[in-house]
Design a protein around this motif. Structure first.
Motif, PDB file in Angstrom:
ATOM      1  N   PRO A 274      19.917   6.896 -26.451  1.00 43.06           N
ATOM      2  CA  PRO A 274      21.132   6.850 -25.509  1.00 43.06           C
ATOM      3  C   PRO A 274      21.798   7.995 -24.683  1.00 43.06           C
ATOM      4  CG  PRO A 274      20.784   6.034 -27.561  1.00 43.06           C
ATOM      5  CD  PRO A 274      19.804   6.831 -27.253  1.00 43.06           C
ATOM      6  N   ALA A 275      22.078   9.517 -25.256  1.00 45.80           N
ATOM      7  CA  ALA A 275      22.651  10.380 -25.364  1.00 45.80           C
ATOM      8  C   ALA A 275      22.257  11.221 -23.342  1.00 45.80           C
ATOM      9  CB  ALA A 275      22.637  11.274 -26.213  1.00 45.80           C
ATOM     10  N   LEU A 276      20.986  10.604 -23.498  1.00 46.06           N
ATOM     11  CA  LEU A 276      19.735  11.358 -22.477  1.00 46.06           C
ATOM     12  C   LEU A 276      21.366  11.755 -21.127  1.00 46.06           C
ATOM     13  CD1 LEU A 276      16.428  10.138 -22.514  1.00 46.06           C
ATOM     14  CD2 LEU A 276      17.163  12.300 -23.209  1.00 46.06           C
ATOM     15  N   ARG A 277      20.405  12.427 -20.721  1.00 43.58           N
ATOM     16  CA  ARG A 277      21.581  12.482 -18.548  1.00 43.58           C
ATOM     17  C   ARG A 277      20.483  12.737 -17.777  1.00 43.58           C
ATOM     18  NH1 ARG A 277      24.882  18.209 -18.768  1.00 43.58           N
ATOM     19  NH2 ARG A 277      24.472  17.512 -16.597  1.00 43.58           N
ATOM     20  N   PHE A 278      20.569  11.470 -16.981  1.00 42.09           N
ATOM     21  CA  PHE A 278      20.099  10.794 -16.248  1.00 42.09           C
ATOM     22  C   PHE A 278      20.206  11.833 -14.579  1.00 42.09           C
ATOM     23  CE2 PHE A 278      18.329   7.706 -19.437  1.00 42.09           C
ATOM     24  CZ  PHE A 278      17.507   7.818 -18.642  1.00 42.09           C
ATOM     25  N   SER A 279      19.665  11.721 -13.441  1.00 39.95           N
ATOM     26  CA  SER A 279      20.103  12.282 -12.146  1.00 39.95           C
ATOM     27  C   SER A 279      21.024  11.452 -11.507  1.00 39.95           C
ATOM     28  CB  SER A 279      18.957  12.347 -11.508  1.00 39.95           C
ATOM     29  OG  SER A 279      18.616  11.197 -11.074  1.00 39.95           O
ATOM     30  N   PRO A 280      21.627  11.619 -10.657  1.00 39.64           N
ATOM     31  CA  PRO A 280      22.419  10.484  -9.767  1.00 39.64           C
ATOM     32  C   PRO A 280      21.524   9.257  -9.048  1.00 39.64           C
ATOM     33  CG  PRO A 280      23.725  12.931  -9.397  1.00 39.64           C
ATOM     34  CD  PRO A 280      21.460  13.310 -10.142  1.00 39.64           C
ATOM     35  N   PRO A 281      22.106   8.271  -8.779  1.00 36.83           N
ATOM     36  CA  PRO A 281      20.983   7.270  -8.597  1.00 36.83           C
ATOM     37  C   PRO A 281      20.224   7.894  -6.913  1.00 36.83           C
ATOM     38  CG  PRO A 281      22.916   6.350  -8.647  1.00 36.83           C
ATOM     39  CD  PRO A 281      22.796   7.350  -9.307  1.00 36.83           C
ATOM     40  N   VAL A 282      19.212   7.000  -6.678  1.00 39.04           N
ATOM     41  CA  VAL A 282      18.812   7.458  -5.061  1.00 39.04           C
ATOM     42  C   VAL A 282      18.351   6.128  -4.718  1.00 39.04           C
ATOM     43  CG1 VAL A 282      17.160   7.852  -3.892  1.00 39.04           C
ATOM     44  CG2 VAL A 282      17.850   9.369  -5.718  1.00 39.04           C
ATOM     45  N   GLU A 283      19.064   5.522  -4.236  1.00 31.55           N
ATOM     46  CA  GLU A 283      19.154   4.038  -3.637  1.00 31.55           C
ATOM     47  C   GLU A 283      18.409   3.728  -2.982  1.00 31.55           C
ATOM     48  OE1 GLU A 283      21.364   1.356  -4.262  1.00 31.55           O
ATOM     49  OE2 GLU A 283      22.165   3.061  -5.675  1.00 31.55           O
ATOM     50  N   GLY A 284      18.094   2.517  -2.893  1.00 34.00           N
ATOM     51  CA  GLY A 284      16.500   1.791  -2.141  1.00 34.00           C
ATOM     52  C   GLY A 284      14.831   2.671  -2.803  1.00 34.00           C
ATOM     53  N   ALA A 285      15.484   3.404  -3.248  1.00 36.18           N
ATOM     54  CA  ALA A 285      13.848   4.138  -4.484  1.00 36.18           C
ATOM     55  C   ALA A 285      13.198   3.227  -4.698  1.00 36.18           C
ATOM     56  CB  ALA A 285      14.801   5.606  -4.962  1.00 36.18           C
ATOM     57  N   SER A 286      11.657   3.660  -4.950  1.00 42.07           N
ATOM     58  CA  SER A 286      10.849   2.072  -5.706  1.00 42.07           C
ATOM     59  C   SER A 286       9.766   2.980  -6.313  1.00 42.07           C
ATOM     60  CB  SER A 286      10.563   1.506  -4.952  1.00 42.07           C
ATOM     61  OG  SER A 286       9.594   1.837  -3.368  1.00 42.07           O
ATOM     62  N   LEU A 287       9.404   2.610  -6.567  1.00 43.04           N
ATOM     63  CA  LEU A 287       8.065   3.668  -7.231  1.00 43.04           C
ATOM     64  C   LEU A 287       6.950   3.406  -6.972  1.00 43.04           C
ATOM     65  CD1 LEU A 287       8.748   2.496 -11.360  1.00 43.04           C
ATOM     66  CD2 LEU A 287       9.720   4.573  -9.982  1.00 43.04           C
ATOM     67  N   ARG A 288       5.933   3.841  -7.081  1.00 43.72           N
ATOM     68  CA  ARG A 288       4.771   4.452  -6.390  1.00 43.72           C
ATOM     69  C   ARG A 288       4.072   2.449  -6.136  1.00 43.72           C
ATOM     70  NH1 ARG A 288       1.883   8.993  -8.654  1.00 43.72           N
ATOM     71  NH2 ARG A 288       2.882   8.525 -10.648  1.00 43.72           N
ATOM     72  N   PRO A 289       3.751   2.178  -4.633  1.00 42.97           N
ATOM     73  CA  PRO A 289       2.766   0.591  -5.255  1.00 42.97           C
ATOM     74  C   PRO A 289       1.754   0.550  -6.429  1.00 42.97           C
ATOM     75  CG  PRO A 289       3.097   1.164  -3.234  1.00 42.97           C
ATOM     76  CD  PRO A 289       3.942   2.921  -4.302  1.00 42.97           C
ATOM     77  N   ALA A 290       1.443   0.056  -7.240  1.00 42.93           N
ATOM     78  CA  ALA A 290       0.432  -0.199  -7.814  1.00 42.93           C
ATOM     79  C   ALA A 290      -0.869  -0.184  -6.882  1.00 42.93           C
ATOM     80  CB  ALA A 290      -0.205  -1.326  -8.061  1.00 42.93           C
ATOM     81  N   ALA A 291      -1.657   0.335  -6.883  1.00 38.90           N
ATOM     82  CA  ALA A 291      -3.269   0.638  -6.233  1.00 38.90           C
ATOM     83  C   ALA A 291      -4.237  -0.071  -5.987  1.00 38.90           C
ATOM     84  CB  ALA A 291      -4.256   2.116  -6.760  1.00 38.90           C
ATOM     85  N   ALA A 292      -4.446  -0.721  -4.708  1.00 36.82           N
ATOM     86  CA  ALA A 292      -4.746  -2.210  -4.878  1.00 36.82           C
ATOM     87  C   ALA A 292      -6.360  -2.065  -5.467  1.00 36.82           C
ATOM     88  CB  ALA A 292      -5.395  -2.432  -3.588  1.00 36.82           C
ATOM     89  N   ASN A 293      -7.125  -3.433  -5.985  1.00 35.07           N
ATOM     90  CA  ASN A 293      -8.350  -3.222  -6.679  1.00 35.07           C
ATOM     91  C   ASN A 293      -9.405  -2.544  -5.795  1.00 35.07           C
ATOM     92  OD1 ASN A 293     -10.702  -3.982  -7.229  1.00 35.07           O
ATOM     93  ND2 ASN A 293     -10.184  -4.926  -8.804  1.00 35.07           N
ATOM     94  N   PRO A 294     -10.273  -1.924  -5.972  1.00 36.37           N
ATOM     95  CA  PRO A 294     -11.124  -1.054  -5.170  1.00 36.37           C
ATOM     96  C   PRO A 294     -12.501  -2.119  -4.141  1.00 36.37           C
ATOM     97  CG  PRO A 294     -11.307  -0.093  -6.382  1.00 36.37           C
ATOM     98  CD  PRO A 294     -10.223  -1.077  -6.672  1.00 36.37           C
ATOM     99  N   LYS A 295     -12.410  -2.967  -5.329  1.00 39.36           N
ATOM    100  CA  LYS A 295     -13.587  -4.506  -4.436  1.00 39.36           C
ATOM    101  C   LYS A 295     -12.681  -5.164  -3.912  1.00 39.36           C
ATOM    102  CE  LYS A 295     -16.110  -4.167  -8.888  1.00 39.36           C
ATOM    103  NZ  LYS A 295     -17.061  -5.161 -10.060  1.00 39.36           N
ATOM    104  N   ARG A 296     -11.679  -5.522  -3.651  1.00 40.52           N
ATOM    105  CA  ARG A 296     -10.740  -6.398  -3.558  1.00 40.52           C
ATOM    106  C   ARG A 296     -10.594  -5.794  -1.873  1.00 40.52           C
ATOM    107  NH1 ARG A 296      -5.728  -8.219  -6.105  1.00 40.52           N
ATOM    108  NH2 ARG A 296      -7.118 -10.702  -7.139  1.00 40.52           N
ATOM    109  N   ARG A 297     -10.509  -4.472  -0.979  1.00 42.17           N
ATOM    110  CA  ARG A 297     -10.450  -3.762  -0.624  1.00 42.17           C
ATOM    111  C   ARG A 297     -11.536  -3.534   0.515  1.00 42.17           C
ATOM    112  NH1 ARG A 297      -7.652   1.836  -2.629  1.00 42.17           N
ATOM    113  NH2 ARG A 297      -9.439   1.167  -3.160  1.00 42.17           N
ATOM    114  N   GLN A 298     -12.665  -4.008  -0.403  1.00 45.84           N
ATOM    115  CA  GLN A 298     -14.246  -3.798  -0.404  1.00 45.84           C
ATOM    116  C   GLN A 298     -14.014  -4.926   0.833  1.00 45.84           C
ATOM    117  OE1 GLN A 298     -17.091  -3.223  -2.346  1.00 45.84           O
ATOM    118  NE2 GLN A 298     -18.415  -2.807  -0.847  1.00 45.84           N
ATOM    119  N   ARG A 299     -13.255  -6.534   0.009  1.00 47.89           N
ATOM    120  CA  ARG A 299     -14.132  -7.736   0.698  1.00 47.89           C
ATOM    121  C   ARG A 299     -12.995  -7.938   1.274  1.00 47.89           C
ATOM    122  NH1 ARG A 299     -13.389  -9.283  -4.671  1.00 47.89           N
ATOM    123  NH2 ARG A 299     -11.518 -10.327  -4.344  1.00 47.89           N
ATOM    124  N   GLN A 300     -11.581  -6.870   2.194  1.00 45.13           N
ATOM    125  CA  GLN A 300     -10.828  -7.044   2.768  1.00 45.13           C
ATOM    126  C   GLN A 300     -11.054  -6.426   4.194  1.00 45.13           C
ATOM    127  OE1 GLN A 300      -7.418  -5.739   1.340  1.00 45.13           O
ATOM    128  NE2 GLN A 300      -6.882  -7.818   0.207  1.00 45.13           N
TER     129      GLN A 300
END
Length: 78
Positions: free
Chosen positions: A52-78
């Motif tokens: 509860p006492a942690l100091r967080f940075s100012p918010p960055v709007e519209g930021a998203s975490l890295r998208p999960a990497a696609a399964n390599p077998k699924r990428r190969q099929r596509q």
């Protein structure tokens, strides 16, 4: 909805915890230096006492975490 991620990594010569919090599309971060390698229990106890006492940075709007990497077998099929 709030999403919080904690990543603990080694940054010579210390162990560092990086908190990423996403709330209503805004990303905030906080960094904590643990020093010696913490055990899971030490991290949990520290987190319960100090979060509860942690100091967080100012918010960055519209930021998203890295998208999960696609399964390599699924990428190969596509």
């Amino acid at each position: 909805m709030v999403s919080v991620t904690l990543t603990v990594f080694f940054e010579d010569p210390f162990w560092v915890g990086l908190f990423e919090r996403v709330e209503r599309g805004a990303l905030t971060v906080s960094r904590h230096v643990f020093g010696a390698q913490p055990s899971d229990r030490e991290v949990y106890e520290w987190l319960a006492a100090v979060y509860p006492a942690l100091r967080f940075s100012p918010p960055v709007e519209g930021a998203s975490l890295r998208p999960a990497a696609a399964n390599p077998k699924r990428r190969q099929r596509q």
